[in-house]
Scaffold this motif. Structure first.
Motif: not given
Length: 379
Positions: A349-378
């Protein structure tokens, strides 16, 4: 005198830390009739698998990626040979894939023997990672910036889990991250998670985050709660920078039995809970970022997870990204990406969210770095 072979775990413990792949390959050839053996390690982005034994050989194929994603053995049956893909993971941390070719005549039970060897190898690789550069070099496609080197060295890992939970995190851009970071620690039924966004750029931002993370670890390892962790880190940053630099931080302490969460919101990271088909942002009162003022005091806030909930925590490089003047990624596109992860484990899931972020930027370079953390409570 026994003719039983020396257990592979004993062989690995006796081997030099940089020779573990050769030791396990020789064991599999000698005692299980293996032909080709390869060990594939995940790269920094966990989107590719790089070979260790034949460094000029091909990267992991689709079956290797399936094994890595599902964390289950995959067997490719051909008339002349069987190729078995086995996940290399320890305590929920995905390291890579062991690939073993064997003759169809090798008999039943082979997968169980190979799985046992893969498990021993994963533990050995995790232990050896701190005392040889071989395995980290294999996972790098290019040179890291100095700031990124500090951040990757500081990470607790990229995933952790057992029957109660699974947590995973990802940094972006992997080779040039500077101020964003995550940390976690498991003690008994208590999982402590922090997501940080150190202000500034380059090496100075990485040093700022390093000070904050180690201050919180120092407090935590002395038995301090998350309020005390935040206050010690804030005091340490203020003593060093005098308020000129600070770290926006979200600290969480999760009870893995009850689902109760205690939180200290010291800045910009956001938490989102996905429950069944709905997602909601956790409403917390923001307090001052760590290090902004001297003697800052913090208060705990609370919310509760329900069984099968997914908790997503993102830095402002994710939720506040506005490429080319578009609305912030966190307004709706982030929730769309989160919905796509419904059938994925947290590690995917963390990869899916980050790929979505890259797609959202399109050809624009990100202005900031980013972190995503995902927890599943089972539970």
């Amino acid at each position: 005198m026994s003719d039983r072979p020396t257990p592979v775990g004993a062989l690995l413990r006796a081997a030099p830390p940089d020779r573990l792949p050769e030791v396990v390959a020789e064991h599999l050839r000698r005692h299980h009739g293996a032909g080709r053996v390869e060990i594939l390690l995940g790269d920094l982005t966990l989107t590719g698998l790089r070979p260790l034994l034949d460094v000029e050989g091909p990267a992991g194929d689709a079956l290797a990626q399936r094994c890595f994603g599902s964390q289950r053995p995959v067997v490719d049956v051909a008339p002349d040979a069987h190729r078995t893909y086995l996940p290399l993971s320890v305590w929920g941390e995905r390291l890579g894939v062991l690939v073993v070719e064997t003759s169809p005549a090798n008999g039943t039970g082979l997968t169980e023997h190979l799985t046992a060897a893969a498990d021993e190898l994963a533990v050995a690789l995790r232990a050896a990672d701190a005392i040889t550069d071989r395995y980290r070099r294999a996972g790098r496609r290019e040179r890291l910036t100095m700031a990124a080197e500090l951040q990757w060295e500081l990470l607790p890992g990229r995933s952790l889990g057992d029957e109660r939970f699974l947590i995973a995190g990802q940094l972006q851009p992997a080779y040039a991250v500077f101020g964003d970071h995550f940390d976690w620690s498991l003690t008994g039924d208590r999982l402590t998670v922090t997501v940080l966004n150190g202000n500034g750029d380059g090496l100075e931002a990485a040093v700022l985050t390093t000070v904050a993370v180690n201050a919180m670890r120092n407090a935590r390892r002395s038995g301090a709660n998350i309020v005390e962790q935040a206050e010690l880190a804030s005091d340490a940053l203020y003593a060093r920078y005098g308020g000129d630099a600070h770290a926006a931080t979200l600290l969480l302490e999760i009870d893995l039995i009850s689902g109760r969460v205690e939180a200290v919101d010291a800045g910009s990271p956001r938490a989102i809970v996905a429950r069944e088909h709905k997602s909601r942002t956790v409403t917390l009162e923001q307090q001052l970022p760590l290090g902004m003022f001297g003697d800052t005091r913090y208060e705990t806030q609370r919310f509760v997870l329900e069984p099968a909930d997914r908790l997503l925590v993102v830095s402002d490089g994710v939720h506040a990204a506005t490429p080319a003047g578009r609305p912030p990624y966190g307004e709706s596109a982030l929730l769309t990406a989160l919905r796509r992860t419904r059938l994925q484990p947290a590690t995917e899931a963390v990869g899916t969210v980050m790929r979505g972020l890259r797609e959202y930027h399109g050809d624009t370079e990100p202005e900031d770095d980013a972190v995503t953390v995902c927890l599943d409570w089972r539970r």
